[in-house]
Design a protein around this motif. Structure first.
Motif, PDB file in Angstrom:
ATOM      1  N   ASP A 187      48.546  52.798  27.328  1.00  0.00           N
ATOM      2  CA  ASP A 187      49.031  54.154  26.943  1.00  0.00           C
ATOM      3  C   ASP A 187      47.647  55.118  27.390  1.00  0.00           C
ATOM      4  OD1 ASP A 187      51.611  54.235  25.859  1.00  0.00           O
ATOM      5  OD2 ASP A 187      50.897  53.439  24.156  1.00  0.00           O
ATOM      6  N   ARG A 188      46.645  54.379  27.536  1.00  0.00           N
ATOM      7  CA  ARG A 188      45.325  55.301  27.767  1.00  0.00           C
ATOM      8  C   ARG A 188      44.448  54.998  29.037  1.00  0.00           C
ATOM      9  NH1 ARG A 188      41.950  53.822  22.448  1.00  0.00           N
ATOM     10  NH2 ARG A 188      43.021  51.844  23.029  1.00  0.00           N
ATOM     11  N   HIS A 189      44.694  53.658  29.779  1.00  0.00           N
ATOM     12  CA  HIS A 189      44.065  53.280  30.738  1.00  0.00           C
ATOM     13  C   HIS A 189      44.928  52.473  31.740  1.00  0.00           C
ATOM     14  CE1 HIS A 189      40.482  54.721  28.778  1.00  0.00           C
ATOM     15  NE2 HIS A 189      40.772  53.952  27.798  1.00  0.00           N
ATOM     16  N   LEU A 190      46.130  53.099  32.023  1.00  0.00           N
ATOM     17  CA  LEU A 190      47.099  52.129  32.761  1.00  0.00           C
ATOM     18  C   LEU A 190      46.573  51.604  33.830  1.00  0.00           C
ATOM     19  CD1 LEU A 190      50.979  53.047  32.746  1.00  0.00           C
ATOM     20  CD2 LEU A 190      49.837  51.922  34.659  1.00  0.00           C
ATOM     21  N   MET A 191      46.214  52.457  34.964  1.00  0.00           N
ATOM     22  CA  MET A 191      46.012  51.765  36.229  1.00  0.00           C
ATOM     23  C   MET A 191      44.540  51.102  36.231  1.00  0.00           C
ATOM     24  SD  MET A 191      48.507  52.454  38.064  1.00  0.00           S
ATOM     25  CE  MET A 191      47.869  51.834  39.464  1.00  0.00           C
ATOM     26  N   PRO A 192      43.560  51.559  35.520  1.00  0.00           N
ATOM     27  CA  PRO A 192      42.367  50.487  35.243  1.00  0.00           C
ATOM     28  C   PRO A 192      42.648  49.201  34.855  1.00  0.00           C
ATOM     29  CG  PRO A 192      41.895  52.623  34.729  1.00  0.00           C
ATOM     30  CD  PRO A 192      43.326  52.631  34.824  1.00  0.00           C
ATOM     31  N   LEU A 193      43.671  49.237  33.989  1.00  0.00           N
ATOM     32  CA  LEU A 193      44.263  47.763  33.185  1.00  0.00           C
ATOM     33  C   LEU A 193      44.908  46.972  34.250  1.00  0.00           C
ATOM     34  CD1 LEU A 193      44.766  45.917  30.961  1.00  0.00           C
ATOM     35  CD2 LEU A 193      46.603  47.388  30.347  1.00  0.00           C
ATOM     36  N   LEU A 194      45.650  47.503  35.282  1.00  0.00           N
ATOM     37  CA  LEU A 194      46.129  46.703  36.138  1.00  0.00           C
ATOM     38  C   LEU A 194      45.302  46.232  37.120  1.00  0.00           C
ATOM     39  CD1 LEU A 194      49.447  48.958  36.975  1.00  0.00           C
ATOM     40  CD2 LEU A 194      49.018  46.614  35.761  1.00  0.00           C
ATOM     41  N   TYR A 195      44.155  47.019  37.665  1.00  0.00           N
ATOM     42  CA  TYR A 195      43.333  46.537  38.494  1.00  0.00           C
ATOM     43  C   TYR A 195      42.447  45.305  38.115  1.00  0.00           C
ATOM     44  CZ  TYR A 195      43.668  51.313  40.377  1.00  0.00           C
ATOM     45  OH  TYR A 195      43.819  52.631  41.196  1.00  0.00           O
ATOM     46  N   VAL A 196      42.034  45.491  36.538  1.00  0.00           N
ATOM     47  CA  VAL A 196      41.254  44.388  36.175  1.00  0.00           C
ATOM     48  C   VAL A 196      41.922  43.189  35.964  1.00  0.00           C
ATOM     49  CG1 VAL A 196      40.074  43.440  34.016  1.00  0.00           C
ATOM     50  CG2 VAL A 196      39.714  45.984  34.954  1.00  0.00           C
ATOM     51  N   SER A 197      43.469  43.333  35.574  1.00  0.00           N
ATOM     52  CA  SER A 197      44.179  41.998  35.100  1.00  0.00           C
ATOM     53  C   SER A 197      44.691  41.370  36.214  1.00  0.00           C
ATOM     54  CB  SER A 197      45.488  42.531  34.179  1.00  0.00           C
ATOM     55  OG  SER A 197      46.097  43.403  34.860  1.00  0.00           O
ATOM     56  N   LEU A 198      45.092  42.411  37.480  1.00  0.00           N
ATOM     57  CA  LEU A 198      45.596  41.463  38.474  1.00  0.00           C
ATOM     58  C   LEU A 198      44.543  40.922  39.332  1.00  0.00           C
ATOM     59  CD1 LEU A 198      48.167  44.289  39.678  1.00  0.00           C
ATOM     60  CD2 LEU A 198      48.661  42.181  38.809  1.00  0.00           C
ATOM     61  N   GLY A 199      43.272  41.762  39.648  1.00  0.00           N
ATOM     62  CA  GLY A 199      42.119  41.003  40.162  1.00  0.00           C
ATOM     63  C   GLY A 199      41.819  39.697  39.525  1.00  0.00           C
ATOM     64  N   ALA A 232      41.273  22.536  32.825  1.00  0.00           N
ATOM     65  CA  ALA A 232      42.675  23.192  32.935  1.00  0.00           C
ATOM     66  C   ALA A 232      43.200  24.082  31.789  1.00  0.00           C
ATOM     67  CB  ALA A 232      43.398  21.883  33.194  1.00  0.00           C
ATOM     68  N   ALA A 233      43.012  23.296  30.698  1.00  0.00           N
ATOM     69  CA  ALA A 233      43.376  23.801  29.451  1.00  0.00           C
ATOM     70  C   ALA A 233      43.093  25.523  29.423  1.00  0.00           C
ATOM     71  CB  ALA A 233      43.145  23.315  28.363  1.00  0.00           C
ATOM     72  N   VAL A 234      41.736  25.790  29.722  1.00  0.00           N
ATOM     73  CA  VAL A 234      40.913  27.050  29.468  1.00  0.00           C
ATOM     74  C   VAL A 234      41.597  28.077  30.389  1.00  0.00           C
ATOM     75  CG1 VAL A 234      38.940  28.461  29.628  1.00  0.00           C
ATOM     76  CG2 VAL A 234      39.162  26.239  28.501  1.00  0.00           C
ATOM     77  N   THR A 235      42.003  27.396  31.774  1.00  0.00           N
ATOM     78  CA  THR A 235      42.436  28.197  32.621  1.00  0.00           C
ATOM     79  C   THR A 235      43.825  28.466  32.411  1.00  0.00           C
ATOM     80  OG1 THR A 235      41.087  27.034  34.386  1.00  0.00           O
ATOM     81  CG2 THR A 235      43.007  28.191  35.239  1.00  0.00           C
ATOM     82  N   ILE A 236      44.755  27.746  31.753  1.00  0.00           N
ATOM     83  CA  ILE A 236      46.140  27.920  31.460  1.00  0.00           C
ATOM     84  C   ILE A 236      46.379  29.170  30.314  1.00  0.00           C
ATOM     85  CG2 ILE A 236      48.131  27.107  30.234  1.00  0.00           C
ATOM     86  CD1 ILE A 236      47.509  24.253  31.628  1.00  0.00           C
ATOM     87  N   VAL A 237      45.320  29.319  29.423  1.00  0.00           N
ATOM     88  CA  VAL A 237      45.066  30.199  28.545  1.00  0.00           C
ATOM     89  C   VAL A 237      44.845  31.571  29.197  1.00  0.00           C
ATOM     90  CG1 VAL A 237      43.844  31.137  26.870  1.00  0.00           C
ATOM     91  CG2 VAL A 237      44.476  28.877  26.747  1.00  0.00           C
ATOM     92  N   LEU A 238      43.871  31.760  30.271  1.00  0.00           N
ATOM     93  CA  LEU A 238      43.571  32.831  31.010  1.00  0.00           C
ATOM     94  C   LEU A 238      44.804  33.155  31.892  1.00  0.00           C
ATOM     95  CD1 LEU A 238      39.975  31.903  32.187  1.00  0.00           C
ATOM     96  CD2 LEU A 238      40.816  33.454  30.281  1.00  0.00           C
ATOM     97  N   ILE A 239      45.640  32.299  32.528  1.00  0.00           N
ATOM     98  CA  ILE A 239      46.614  32.866  33.242  1.00  0.00           C
ATOM     99  C   ILE A 239      47.835  33.378  32.385  1.00  0.00           C
ATOM    100  CG2 ILE A 239      48.773  31.798  34.690  1.00  0.00           C
ATOM    101  CD1 ILE A 239      46.914  29.741  35.778  1.00  0.00           C
ATOM    102  N   GLY A 240      48.165  32.872  31.142  1.00  0.00           N
ATOM    103  CA  GLY A 240      48.922  33.342  30.315  1.00  0.00           C
ATOM    104  C   GLY A 240      48.437  34.717  29.844  1.00  0.00           C
ATOM    105  N   GLY A 241      47.139  35.046  29.718  1.00  0.00           N
ATOM    106  CA  GLY A 241      46.787  36.356  29.110  1.00  0.00           C
ATOM    107  C   GLY A 241      46.713  37.322  30.032  1.00  0.00           C
ATOM    108  N   LEU A 242      45.981  36.935  31.119  1.00  0.00           N
ATOM    109  CA  LEU A 242      46.019  38.090  32.429  1.00  0.00           C
ATOM    110  C   LEU A 242      47.121  38.324  33.077  1.00  0.00           C
ATOM    111  CD1 LEU A 242      42.993  36.402  34.258  1.00  0.00           C
ATOM    112  CD2 LEU A 242      43.047  38.676  32.827  1.00  0.00           C
ATOM    113  N   GLY A 243      48.219  37.266  33.281  1.00  0.00           N
ATOM    114  CA  GLY A 243      49.613  37.588  33.684  1.00  0.00           C
ATOM    115  C   GLY A 243      50.435  38.491  32.587  1.00  0.00           C
ATOM    116  N   PHE A 244      50.531  38.302  31.338  1.00  0.00           N
ATOM    117  CA  PHE A 244      51.219  39.302  30.328  1.00  0.00           C
ATOM    118  C   PHE A 244      50.563  40.573  30.186  1.00  0.00           C
ATOM    119  CE2 PHE A 244      54.356  36.200  30.337  1.00  0.00           C
ATOM    120  CZ  PHE A 244      55.454  36.739  29.601  1.00  0.00           C
ATOM    121  N   ALA A 245      48.990  40.663  30.335  1.00  0.00           N
ATOM    122  CA  ALA A 245      48.609  42.132  30.293  1.00  0.00           C
ATOM    123  C   ALA A 245      49.121  42.857  31.334  1.00  0.00           C
ATOM    124  CB  ALA A 245      47.132  41.779  30.629  1.00  0.00           C
TER     125      ALA A 245
END
Length: 403
Positions: A260-272, A291-304
């Motif tokens: 709601d406040r930083h839409l495009m910057p959020l997309l830059y960070v999460s997609l990059g 591998a376990a740590v990476t799986i968590v990061l993929i889920g978090g960054l993807g759904f952000a």
């Protein structure tokens, strides 16, 4: 947040479970129907393509009834599809059941997102959308791991019967908690289609396809990747999916908070960051902890990326958001289908089970490029549309300013 959002989250929980649980059961389903893992991957691709086609179709049909009634109809269709999958005698019928269930997916989330956004103040819309999608993410913490465990111990058919029961609960939740709203008057298909002439709407949907496709390129084949490459046992996949789900929950909530406040910057960070993490997954997949740590990061960054992308479509398609919202949900699943197909190709080509991670990294990086293009076009349009008073002769500019 209104209690009605809980009903939407319940429906999302059931849909999220059936969408993602197949990832953990691909080997069991493939063995039962005597097909290869890449062939079984069509259960992911077919479901995703069903969402792509069903989202606009069911949304257009839904303009003839109230949104609440349409949500109930969609949950009923979801139940039927999962029962067909659970009783399928051959692979083709199983695939048909997946497609039937998928027809409800896009329209449910698309209509549900509009309902959720209408229930709250304008500055809380992304948060409300994220609250509904919390059901989808929590499904990956509870529903998917539990469904995977049940499928591996009691048979995958039992899992799909239980998913159908979740659909019944979701149907009752919508009937009980979602307020009755009058059918929108004056809604015309031509008016809804006009939103797709907005290049920003199309760019947002393209970002959705590529960005979320990056996630599914890796996650679709997570079971063989973790068992054959990382060295996990088949039973451990359940807990790896829990980790993925926890990442999804965290990413979704953070995305809803900042969109709601930083839409495009959020997309830059999460997609990059997603592109980088997926690239590294080709290496970290060879170590259990990494591998376990990476799986968590993929889920978090993807759904952000989910709340900001859905909100951007709603913002850019203001005045005719329902069809655009549903089509964007279809865009998420078009990315799923594309990445699952591409991942199957690179595996079948003999490049190994980690090869889909490179596919995902390229897709996520492409989405980042589109985000930058979208932002620059938006700034250029804003510059061109600035008031012309500053370029008028002094008396005219002064008069315009007073007005």
């Amino acid at each position: 947040m209104p209690l009605a959002l809980l009903a939407l989250a319940i429906g999302a929980f059931g849909i999220g479970t059936t969408e993602f649980v197949i990832m953990g059961l691909l080997p069991e389903v493939a063995a039962d129907f005597q097909v290869s893992i890449p062939a079984a991957g069509f259960l992911v691709t077919g479901y995703a393509l069903g969402v792509v086609l069903g989202a606009p179709l069911m949304t257009v049909l839904g303009t003839r009834v109230t949104r609440k009634r349409m949500l109930m109809i969609l949950m009923g269709l979801f139940v039927i599809g999962n029962v067909v999958s659970a009783t399928a005698p051959v692979f083709g019928v199983m695939l048909a059941g997946r497609v039937i269930a998928s027809l409800a997916h896009g329209a449910f989330f698309g209509i549900g997102a509009v309902v959720a956004a209408d229930l709250v103040a304008p500055h809380k819309k992304a948060g409300a959308i994220a609250m509904m999608f919390t059901g989808l993410t929590v499904a990956n913490v509870v529903g998917v791991p539990l469904g995977t465990y049940i499928g591996q111990t009691a048979g995958w058919r039992t899992t799909f019967f239980l998913v159908a029961a979740l659909g019944v609960i979701g149907l009752l939740g919508v009937a009980k908690l979602v307020p009755e709203q009058p059918r929108a008057e004056g809604v015309r298909l031509r008016h809804e289609l006009a939103a797709f002439r907005n290049v920003q709407v199309l760019l947002a949907m393209a970002m959705t396809v590529l960005g979320f496709g990056g996630v599914f390129a890796a996650i679709t084949y997570i079971t063989p990747m973790m068992t054959e490459t990382a060295g996990y046992s088949a039973s451990s996949v359940t807990w790896l999916l829990v980790l993925f789900g926890l990442g999804m929950v965290g990413g979704n909530l953070l995305g809803g908070k900042f969109a709601d406040r930083h839409l495009m910057p959020l997309l830059y960070v999460s997609l990059g960051a997603l592109a980088v993490v997926l690239s590294l997954f080709t290496l970290t997949a060879h170590n259990k902890i990494a591998a376990a740590v990476t799986i968590v990061l993929i889920g978090g960054l993807g759904f952000a990326t989910v709340p900001p992308l859905q909100k951007r479509v709603l913002d850019q398609a203001a005045g005719a958001p329902t069809l655009a919202s549903a089509v964007n949900i279809g865009a998420f699943n078009l990315g799923n289908a594309l990445s699952a197909w591409l991942g199957g190709i690179v595996i079948a080509a003999g490049l190994g089970y980690t090869a889909p991670n490179w596919v995902g990294a390229v897709l996520a990086a492409s989405a980042l490029v589109l985000a930058v293009v979208s932002s620059r076009l938006e700034r250029r349009t804003a510059t061109r549309s600035r008031p012309v008073a500053a370029h008028l002769p002094e008396p005219a500019a002064a008069t315009a300013a007073r007005r």
